[in-house]
Enzyme design. Structure first.
Site, PDB file in Angstrom:
ATOM      1  N   HIS A 117       0.822  -1.202   0.000  1.00 54.01           N
ATOM      2  CA  HIS A 117       0.000   0.000   0.000  1.00 54.01           C
ATOM      3  C   HIS A 117       0.863   1.262   0.000  1.00 54.01           C
ATOM      4  O   HIS A 117       1.593   1.511   0.964  1.00 54.01           O
ATOM      5  CB  HIS A 117      -0.877  -0.041   1.256  1.00 54.01           C
ATOM      6  N   ARG A 118       0.806   2.023  -1.067  1.00 50.31           N
ATOM      7  CA  ARG A 118       1.667   3.212  -1.282  1.00 50.31           C
ATOM      8  C   ARG A 118       3.149   2.820  -1.176  1.00 50.31           C
ATOM      9  O   ARG A 118       3.977   3.630  -0.742  1.00 50.31           O
ATOM     10  CB  ARG A 118       1.346   4.325  -0.286  1.00 50.31           C
ATOM     11  N   GLU A 164       0.596  -0.623  -4.757  1.00 48.75           N
ATOM     12  CA  GLU A 164      -0.556   0.272  -4.914  1.00 48.75           C
ATOM     13  C   GLU A 164      -0.025   1.694  -4.890  1.00 48.75           C
ATOM     14  O   GLU A 164       0.871   2.025  -4.091  1.00 48.75           O
ATOM     15  CB  GLU A 164      -1.541   0.058  -3.764  1.00 48.75           C
ATOM     16  N   ASP A 219      -1.158   6.110  -5.645  1.00 48.97           N
ATOM     17  CA  ASP A 219      -2.234   7.100  -5.791  1.00 48.97           C
ATOM     18  C   ASP A 219      -1.863   8.068  -6.898  1.00 48.97           C
ATOM     19  O   ASP A 219      -0.740   8.565  -6.952  1.00 48.97           O
ATOM     20  CB  ASP A 219      -2.398   7.864  -4.476  1.00 48.97           C
ATOM     21  N   HIS A 236      -0.677  10.981  -2.738  1.00 47.94           N
ATOM     22  CA  HIS A 236      -1.976  10.629  -2.151  1.00 47.94           C
ATOM     23  C   HIS A 236      -2.887  11.823  -1.933  1.00 47.94           C
ATOM     24  O   HIS A 236      -4.070  11.793  -2.272  1.00 47.94           O
ATOM     25  CB  HIS A 236      -1.761   9.899  -0.821  1.00 47.94           C
ATOM     26  N   GLU A 288      -4.425   3.662  -8.308  1.00 48.79           N
ATOM     27  CA  GLU A 288      -5.663   4.250  -7.781  1.00 48.79           C
ATOM     28  C   GLU A 288      -5.795   5.671  -8.304  1.00 48.79           C
ATOM     29  O   GLU A 288      -4.990   6.550  -7.960  1.00 48.79           O
ATOM     30  CB  GLU A 288      -5.694   4.264  -6.247  1.00 48.79           C
ATOM     31  N   LYS A 316      -7.281   9.123  -8.114  1.00 51.36           N
ATOM     32  CA  LYS A 316      -7.943   9.889  -7.056  1.00 51.36           C
ATOM     33  C   LYS A 316      -9.188  10.598  -7.601  1.00 51.36           C
ATOM     34  O   LYS A 316      -9.179  11.105  -8.735  1.00 51.36           O
ATOM     35  CB  LYS A 316      -6.964  10.913  -6.453  1.00 51.36           C
ATOM     36  N   ASP A 353       0.719  -2.121   4.777  1.00 49.37           N
ATOM     37  CA  ASP A 353       1.683  -1.024   4.872  1.00 49.37           C
ATOM     38  C   ASP A 353       3.060  -1.521   5.286  1.00 49.37           C
ATOM     39  O   ASP A 353       4.022  -0.771   5.270  1.00 49.37           O
ATOM     40  CB  ASP A 353       1.214   0.006   5.904  1.00 49.37           C
TER      41      ASP A 353
HETATM   42  O1  G3P Z   1      -6.476   1.650  -2.725  1.00 51.24           O
HETATM   43  C1  G3P Z   1      -6.785   1.375  -1.411  1.00 51.24           C
HETATM   44  C2  G3P Z   1      -6.532   2.505  -0.484  1.00 51.24           C
HETATM   45  O2  G3P Z   1      -5.304   3.056  -0.767  1.00 51.24           O
HETATM   46  C3  G3P Z   1      -7.594   3.560  -0.529  1.00 51.24           C
HETATM   47  O3  G3P Z   1      -7.433   4.539   0.446  1.00 51.24           O
HETATM   48  O4  G3P Z   1      -6.811   6.758   1.247  1.00 51.24           O
HETATM   49  O5  G3P Z   1      -5.160   4.924   1.319  1.00 51.24           O
HETATM   50  O6  G3P Z   1      -5.808   5.927  -0.843  1.00 51.24           O
HETATM   51  P1  G3P Z   1      -6.251   5.577   0.548  1.00 51.24           P
HETATM   52 CA    CA Z   2      -4.586   4.578  -2.311  1.00 52.49          CA
END
Ligand code: G3P
Ligand code: CA
Length: 250
Positions: A14-15, A41, A43, A56, A115, A117, A240
């Site tokens: 995640h990120r 993943e 953003d 993000h 992802e 935004k 994470d």
């Molecule tokens: O893509 C899943 C998750 O990343 C969505 O929430 O705020 O972390 O981008 P956020």
């Molecule tokens: Ca995200």
């Protein structure tokens, strides 16, 4: 993306590995690759000059040494910012990457969940709308099989489906799956559901599976939650920290 060939559970960084590296930077994505994640993943936002930048927040304030809204800054200005020091001075050389830079890093090595935004979606659908730019770039890199596009703004996924019949799409949501989600999943011929891990239940996972969808909750970081979700039958976990990969395989 070949749904039958994905490892289970699929580990999605995640990120990047954002507990150990500044999120959404090349260092964090390289860290995810080194840790053995299957997918990263990221953003994605649009800059003032309509470039694809990986960040993000709507502003640069939290994750760089600058300030201001991403949408009001050019890529050239954004590229000057230090995107690492806020996390640790060791990462002072990190910059906000473009999508092209991340795809170049990932190509042939790791899958990518892009992802988009919600603030980057444009109702009027210009020729260089974010979904069009993403598709063009992914195609130019010959990475259509390697990316999964997701968004909380489901309209952007509908637009993507119109121009890309085969690309994998995932619906993001922070509420339990309901009829609206099922309907959208069918409408966009979705690949996966990406829920906040706190709203997932076993019956929902079963329904999604009956519909042919994968379930990838975000962002799962505790041992108890990791086990609980695995027992529900989710197909992957957005994490994470790479430690969750070891927890989950026990
Ligand atoms: O893509 C899943 C998750 O990343 C969505 O929430 O705020 O972390 O981008 P956020
Ligand atoms: Ca995200």
């Amino acid at each position: 993306m070949n749904i039958d060939k994905l490892p289970i559970p699929l580990f999605i960084a995640h990120r990047g590995i954002r507990h150990r590296f500044p999120e959404n930077t090349i260092a964090s994505f390289q860290g995810a690759m080194d840790a053995g994640a299957h997918m990263i993943e990221l953003d994605l936002c649009l800059t003032k000059d309509r470039q694809l930048v990986v960040i993000h927040d709507e502003t640069v304030d939290r994750t760089t040494n600058g300030s201001g809204r991403v949408r009001l800054l050019t890529m050239e200005a954004l590229a000057q910012l230090d995107a690492g020091s806020w996390f640790d001075p060791r990462f002072s050389g990190e910059r906000l990457p473009t999508l092209a830079q991340v795809l170049a890093l990932a190509k042939g090595k790791i899958l990518v969940n892009i992802e988009i935004k919600p603030e980057a979606f444009e109702v009027h659908g210009p020729k260089d709308a974010i979904e069009r730019q993403v598709l063009e770039l992914v195609r130019s890199q010959q990475m259509e099989e390697d990316v999964l596009i997701s968004s909380f703004q489901w309209q952007v996924l509908k637009r993507m489906r119109k121009i890309a019949p085969n690309i994998a799409l995932g619906l993001l949501s922070n509420i339990p799956a309901d009829d609206r989600l099922f309907s959208w999943h069918r409408k966009i011929q979705g690949f996966s559901w990406h829920p906040d891990y706190r709203v997932v239940t076993r019956p929902q996972v079963e329904i999604l599976h009956q519909m042919g969808a994968k379930v990838f909750p975000y962002a799962v970081n505790g041992r108890i939650d990791t086990h609980r979700l695995r027992e529900m039958g989710v197909d992957g976990l957005m994490v994470d920290d790479p430690d969750q990969m070891a927890v989950s395989s026990i």
